[in-house]
Scaffold this active site. Structure first.
Site, mmCIF file in Angstrom:
data_model
loop_
_atom_site.group_PDB
_atom_site.id
_atom_site.type_symbol
_atom_site.label_atom_id
_atom_site.label_comp_id
_atom_site.label_asym_id
_atom_site.label_seq_id
_atom_site.Cartn_x
_atom_site.Cartn_y
_atom_site.Cartn_z
ATOM 1 N N GLY A 27 87.537 36.659 -25.460
ATOM 2 C CA GLY A 27 88.289 37.803 -25.961
ATOM 3 C C GLY A 27 88.857 37.475 -27.324
ATOM 4 O O GLY A 27 88.819 36.325 -27.775
ATOM 5 N N LEU A 28 89.386 38.475 -27.989
ATOM 6 C CA LEU A 28 89.951 38.289 -29.324
ATOM 7 C C LEU A 28 91.141 37.335 -29.305
ATOM 8 O O LEU A 28 91.778 37.145 -28.263
ATOM 9 C CB LEU A 28 90.406 39.642 -29.883
ATOM 10 C CG LEU A 28 89.307 40.662 -30.229
ATOM 11 C CD1 LEU A 28 89.926 42.030 -30.459
ATOM 12 C CD2 LEU A 28 88.517 40.215 -31.450
ATOM 13 N N SER A 29 91.445 36.763 -30.450
ATOM 14 C CA SER A 29 92.662 35.983 -30.589
ATOM 15 C C SER A 29 93.853 36.885 -30.281
ATOM 16 O O SER A 29 93.933 38.016 -30.771
ATOM 17 C CB SER A 29 92.773 35.450 -32.023
ATOM 18 O OG SER A 29 93.978 34.735 -32.211
ATOM 19 N N GLY A 30 94.753 36.413 -29.447
ATOM 20 C CA GLY A 30 95.912 37.216 -29.065
ATOM 21 C C GLY A 30 95.674 38.147 -27.900
ATOM 22 O O GLY A 30 96.558 38.916 -27.516
ATOM 23 N N SER A 31 94.492 38.076 -27.307
ATOM 24 C CA SER A 31 94.183 38.980 -26.187
ATOM 25 C C SER A 31 94.907 38.583 -24.907
ATOM 26 O O SER A 31 95.062 39.402 -23.995
ATOM 27 C CB SER A 31 92.670 39.025 -25.936
ATOM 28 O OG SER A 31 92.175 37.722 -25.628
ATOM 29 N N GLY A 32 95.342 37.324 -24.830
ATOM 30 C CA GLY A 32 96.055 36.863 -23.639
ATOM 31 C C GLY A 32 95.296 35.839 -22.823
ATOM 32 O O GLY A 32 95.705 35.501 -21.709
ATOM 33 N N LYS A 33 94.212 35.308 -23.374
ATOM 34 C CA LYS A 33 93.364 34.373 -22.635
ATOM 35 C C LYS A 33 94.145 33.177 -22.105
ATOM 36 O O LYS A 33 94.103 32.863 -20.914
ATOM 37 C CB LYS A 33 92.216 33.871 -23.526
ATOM 38 C CG LYS A 33 91.268 34.943 -24.006
ATOM 39 C CD LYS A 33 90.108 34.358 -24.812
ATOM 40 C CE LYS A 33 90.560 33.647 -26.072
ATOM 41 N NZ LYS A 33 91.235 34.553 -27.043
ATOM 42 N N SER B 157 84.818 32.573 -28.532
ATOM 43 C CA SER B 157 83.344 32.595 -28.380
ATOM 44 C C SER B 157 82.810 34.006 -28.634
ATOM 45 O O SER B 157 82.394 34.691 -27.712
ATOM 46 C CB SER B 157 82.928 32.085 -26.995
ATOM 47 O OG SER B 157 83.734 32.593 -25.950
#
Length: 204
Positions: free
Chosen positions: A34-40, A108
């Site tokens: 997921g995008l940076s800041g998505s909460g991964k 990724s």
């Protein structure tokens, strides 16, 4: 070729089945994209806690931690991004072969780069989880200030701004984080994952 002639991999190690039997779990690699800041990473930390509470042995591989350690010699060119993911996938595979559930949190951003990871880890053990958070929400969170820098041109090839993110088409699970807490999102992942972790000697 000469180097290959002088490499002799050890093959008579205890196998994965023996490790899974000891831990009473089936190992998997959970690939959070997921995008940076998505909460991964936040979701992954809560998921690791849940797994621990339910007697499951897990480890967490996070992008920033990896880049300050084993991959601190890599940049963000396309070649280096691929090498970053290749090394991570090889490390995740080591955990997998030792019966441990591996949670991997990495942007990724392309289908190709995630396919590289899947090819190394194995299709049956690679569980792709899409942390599906819109770009505008990620920018609002932006606790690292990365999007602001990317908008100003200070970070080249930043995913979502000056470089593309290709969303998974058929992930194991897609998690929306807009209207739920990281704890709730982690619980959703845990509930979907649990049947795949239950150990039974009859399946080995």
């Amino acid at each position: 070729m000469d180097k290959e002639r002088n490499i002799f991999p050890v093959t008579d190690l205890l196998d994965r089945q023996a490790k899974e039997q000891l831990l009473q779990q089936h190992s998997k690699v959970l690939w959070l994209t997921g995008l940076s800041g998505s909460g991964k990473t936040t979701i992954a930390r809560e998921l690791e806690k849940l797994l621990q509470q339910h007697g499951r042995m897990a480890c967490l591989l996070d992008g920033d931690n990896i880049r300050t350690g084993i991959n601190n010699n890599l940049g963000f060119s396309e070649t280096d991004r691929q090498e970053n993911i290749r090394r991570i996938a090889e490390v995740a595979k080591l955990f997998l072969q030792n019966g441990i559930i591996c949670i991997a949190c990495f942007v990724s951003p392309t289908v190709q780069i995630r396919q590289l990871a899947q090819n190394i880890i194995g299709e049956n053990d690679f569980m792709e989880i899409f942390i599906n958070t819109p770009l505008e929400v990620c920018e609002q969170r932006d606790v690292k200030g990365l999007y602001d820098k990317a908008r100003k041109g200070l970070i080249p090839d930043f995913t979502g701004i000056s470089a593309p993110f290709e969303a998974p088409q058929t992930p194991f699970l897609s998690i929306s984080t807009e209207n739920q807490t990281p704890i709730a999102a982690a619980q959703e992942v845990f509930n979907a994952l649990l049947p795949h972790l239950k150990y039974s000697s009859k399946t080995n």
